[in-house]
Design an enzyme around this catalytic site. Structure first.
Site, PDB file in Angstrom:
ATOM      1  N   LYS A  35     -40.391  -8.406   3.184  1.00 33.60           N
ATOM      2  CA  LYS A  35     -39.824  -9.288   2.157  1.00 33.60           C
ATOM      3  C   LYS A  35     -38.350  -9.554   2.470  1.00 33.60           C
ATOM      4  O   LYS A  35     -37.560  -8.624   2.627  1.00 33.60           O
ATOM      5  CB  LYS A  35     -39.945  -8.645   0.780  1.00 33.60           C
ATOM      6  CG  LYS A  35     -39.418  -9.536  -0.334  1.00 33.60           C
ATOM      7  CD  LYS A  35     -39.841  -9.008  -1.703  1.00 33.60           C
ATOM      8  CE  LYS A  35     -38.874  -8.032  -2.315  1.00 33.60           C
ATOM      9  NZ  LYS A  35     -37.670  -8.635  -2.903  1.00 33.60           N
ATOM     10  N   ASP A  62     -38.483 -14.148  -0.852  1.00 30.48           N
ATOM     11  CA  ASP A  62     -38.328 -13.912  -2.296  1.00 30.48           C
ATOM     12  C   ASP A  62     -37.005 -14.502  -2.772  1.00 30.48           C
ATOM     13  O   ASP A  62     -36.051 -13.779  -3.041  1.00 30.48           O
ATOM     14  CB  ASP A  62     -38.397 -12.408  -2.561  1.00 30.48           C
ATOM     15  CG  ASP A  62     -38.372 -12.074  -4.044  1.00 30.48           C
ATOM     16  OD1 ASP A  62     -38.669 -12.965  -4.864  1.00 30.48           O
ATOM     17  OD2 ASP A  62     -38.058 -10.915  -4.373  1.00 30.48           O
ATOM     18  N   LYS A  64     -37.008 -16.803  -5.375  1.00 34.99           N
ATOM     19  CA  LYS A  64     -37.234 -17.151  -6.793  1.00 34.99           C
ATOM     20  C   LYS A  64     -36.664 -18.531  -7.148  1.00 34.99           C
ATOM     21  O   LYS A  64     -35.750 -18.675  -7.963  1.00 34.99           O
ATOM     22  CB  LYS A  64     -36.647 -16.071  -7.719  1.00 34.99           C
ATOM     23  CG  LYS A  64     -37.287 -14.700  -7.529  1.00 34.99           C
ATOM     24  CD  LYS A  64     -36.824 -13.703  -8.570  1.00 34.99           C
ATOM     25  CE  LYS A  64     -37.473 -12.341  -8.424  1.00 34.99           C
ATOM     26  NZ  LYS A  64     -37.054 -11.580  -7.213  1.00 34.99           N
ATOM     27  N   ASP A  67     -35.707 -24.868 -10.274  1.00 28.50           N
ATOM     28  CA  ASP A  67     -34.873 -26.082 -10.234  1.00 28.50           C
ATOM     29  C   ASP A  67     -35.751 -27.251 -10.656  1.00 28.50           C
ATOM     30  O   ASP A  67     -36.892 -27.039 -11.069  1.00 28.50           O
ATOM     31  CB  ASP A  67     -34.312 -26.253  -8.801  1.00 28.50           C
ATOM     32  CG  ASP A  67     -32.942 -26.908  -8.795  1.00 28.50           C
ATOM     33  OD1 ASP A  67     -32.775 -27.939  -9.482  1.00 28.50           O
ATOM     34  OD2 ASP A  67     -32.042 -26.407  -8.107  1.00 28.50           O
ATOM     35  N   THR A 118     -38.182  -7.887 -14.887  1.00 25.10           N
ATOM     36  CA  THR A 118     -38.334  -6.577 -15.546  1.00 25.10           C
ATOM     37  C   THR A 118     -37.013  -6.075 -16.131  1.00 25.10           C
ATOM     38  O   THR A 118     -36.989  -5.124 -16.890  1.00 25.10           O
ATOM     39  CB  THR A 118     -38.902  -5.518 -14.584  1.00 25.10           C
ATOM     40  OG1 THR A 118     -38.060  -5.479 -13.444  1.00 25.10           O
ATOM     41  CG2 THR A 118     -40.319  -5.821 -14.188  1.00 25.10           C
ATOM     42  N   ARG A 209     -36.593   0.864  -0.832  1.00 21.81           N
ATOM     43  CA  ARG A 209     -35.844   2.063  -0.440  1.00 21.81           C
ATOM     44  C   ARG A 209     -36.675   3.294  -0.098  1.00 21.81           C
ATOM     45  O   ARG A 209     -36.290   4.028   0.816  1.00 21.81           O
ATOM     46  CB  ARG A 209     -34.808   2.379  -1.528  1.00 21.81           C
ATOM     47  CG  ARG A 209     -33.668   1.363  -1.518  1.00 21.81           C
ATOM     48  CD  ARG A 209     -32.927   1.337  -2.815  1.00 21.81           C
ATOM     49  NE  ARG A 209     -33.790   0.899  -3.912  1.00 21.81           N
ATOM     50  CZ  ARG A 209     -33.424   0.846  -5.187  1.00 21.81           C
ATOM     51  NH1 ARG A 209     -32.201   1.224  -5.529  1.00 21.81           N
ATOM     52  NH2 ARG A 209     -34.251   0.422  -6.115  1.00 21.81           N
TER      53      ARG A 209
HETATM   54  O1  C5P Z   1     -36.820  -0.239  -5.586  1.00 20.59           O
HETATM   55  P1  C5P Z   1     -37.223  -0.758  -4.236  1.00 20.59           P
HETATM   56  O2  C5P Z   1     -36.162  -0.568  -3.197  1.00 20.59           O
HETATM   57  O3  C5P Z   1     -38.577  -0.259  -3.788  1.00 20.59           O
HETATM   58  O4  C5P Z   1     -37.387  -2.318  -4.502  1.00 20.59           O
HETATM   59  C1  C5P Z   1     -38.090  -3.127  -3.625  1.00 20.59           C
HETATM   60  C2  C5P Z   1     -37.972  -4.578  -4.014  1.00 20.59           C
HETATM   61  O5  C5P Z   1     -38.653  -4.828  -5.232  1.00 20.59           O
HETATM   62  C3  C5P Z   1     -36.550  -5.059  -4.209  1.00 20.59           C
HETATM   63  O6  C5P Z   1     -36.405  -6.238  -3.422  1.00 20.59           O
HETATM   64  C4  C5P Z   1     -36.423  -5.373  -5.660  1.00 20.59           C
HETATM   65  O7  C5P Z   1     -35.653  -6.529  -5.888  1.00 20.59           O
HETATM   66  C5  C5P Z   1     -37.851  -5.612  -6.088  1.00 20.59           C
HETATM   67  N1  C5P Z   1     -38.059  -5.168  -7.474  1.00 20.59           N
HETATM   68  C6  C5P Z   1     -38.416  -6.103  -8.425  1.00 20.59           C
HETATM   69  N2  C5P Z   1     -38.633  -5.720  -9.711  1.00 20.59           N
HETATM   70  C7  C5P Z   1     -38.494  -4.446 -10.074  1.00 20.59           C
HETATM   71  C8  C5P Z   1     -38.129  -3.485  -9.133  1.00 20.59           C
HETATM   72  C9  C5P Z   1     -37.929  -3.882  -7.813  1.00 20.59           C
HETATM   73  O8  C5P Z   1     -38.573  -7.276  -8.094  1.00 20.59           O
HETATM   74  N3  C5P Z   1     -38.716  -4.100 -11.327  1.00 20.59           N
END
Ligand code: C5P
Length: 235
Positions: A35, A62, A64, A67, A118, A209
């Protein structure tokens, strides 16, 4: 039916192409979908997408988009020309925008609609003039997206079950914000694991992460894959 490994999307949330390529190298050849979000794309532009695609990787772009329909359609065409596999738009852009995005993508790119971020709670929706609660708004926007020709959504694991029930099997549900079973150990907070997300109805999960910052990213990715494969074995 995608292979289980294709259900795992690895987020490259870093500042530079060299850091991104380090993660790609570290996870190894077995994993192919990455991604690229606003952070990396803003730093490096479309070249990072071209480089990943030309090395045989699949890209989930990604950004998003949100527009006017004409602008979103034009951006989707450019993403399609970059040969990305998936991209995101905000469902709150409305049916005309969603239709334009789906039309511009054709069969080459899977357009995923983001319903409610979220980070937003019921009171945040009220602040921007949305009357219903988050759950109602997610469902409303998911239905709107489907009716507008969209075939996938980004959704939290908590929303996935209801959305899967509502939208049927032939719909992609991509779920971020999961934490592998191993990483959850000792954590008092309720953690949704990759397996939980699949059981709830997700078709794909996004992990950042827990893989990119692991001492051994390949091992971390393999462990998540094993966890996902376990879900299919008990089905
Ligand atoms: O927390 P982590 O590093 O696993 O996040 C992975 C991806 O998921 C990130 O690009 C983050 O923007 C996205 N994400 C999201 N909504 C969330 C948590 C993470 O879109 N609630």
């Amino acid at each position: 039916m995608p292979e289980t490994r294709d259900r795992l999307i690895i987020a490259l949330d870093v500042d530079s192409a060299s850091q991104a390529q380090q993660i790609v190298q570290a996870v190894g050849e077995s994993f192919s979908t990455f991604k690229v979000g606003k952070q990396l794309f803003t730093a490096e532009g479309p070249q990072i997408v071209r480089d990943l695609v030309s090395s045989g990787k699949k890209v989930f772009l990604d950004l998003k988009f949100h527009d006017i329909p004409n602008t979103v359609a034009a951006a989707v065409r450019q993403a399609s020309a970059l040969r990305v596999d998936m991209l995101t738009v905000h469902a709150s852009g409305g049916s005309k925008m969603l239709n334009a995005a789906a039309g511009a993508a054709g069969n080459n790119v899977l357009v995923l609609a983001v319903t409610v971020l979220t980070s937003l709670a019921d009171e945040d929706l009220s602040e921007i003039g949305v009357a219903g609660n988050v759950q109602a708004q997610v469902l409303r926007l998911a239905r709107l997206a489907r009716a507008s020709g969209i075939r996938g959504l980004v959704a939290s694991a908590h929303e996935a079950r209801e959305l899967r029930h509502e939208l049927g099997d032939d719909f992609a549900i991509v779920t971020p914000g999961v934490r592998p079973a191993g990483a959850a150990k000792g954590d008092q907070a309720r953690v949704v694991t990759p397996a939980d997300a699949l059981r709830a109805g997700a078709s794909h999960i996004v992990v950042g992460r827990p893989i990119s910052e692991a001492p051994d990213p390949a091992q971390a990715a393999r462990e998540i894959l094993r966890e996902l494969e376990g879900v299919f074995q008990v089905r």
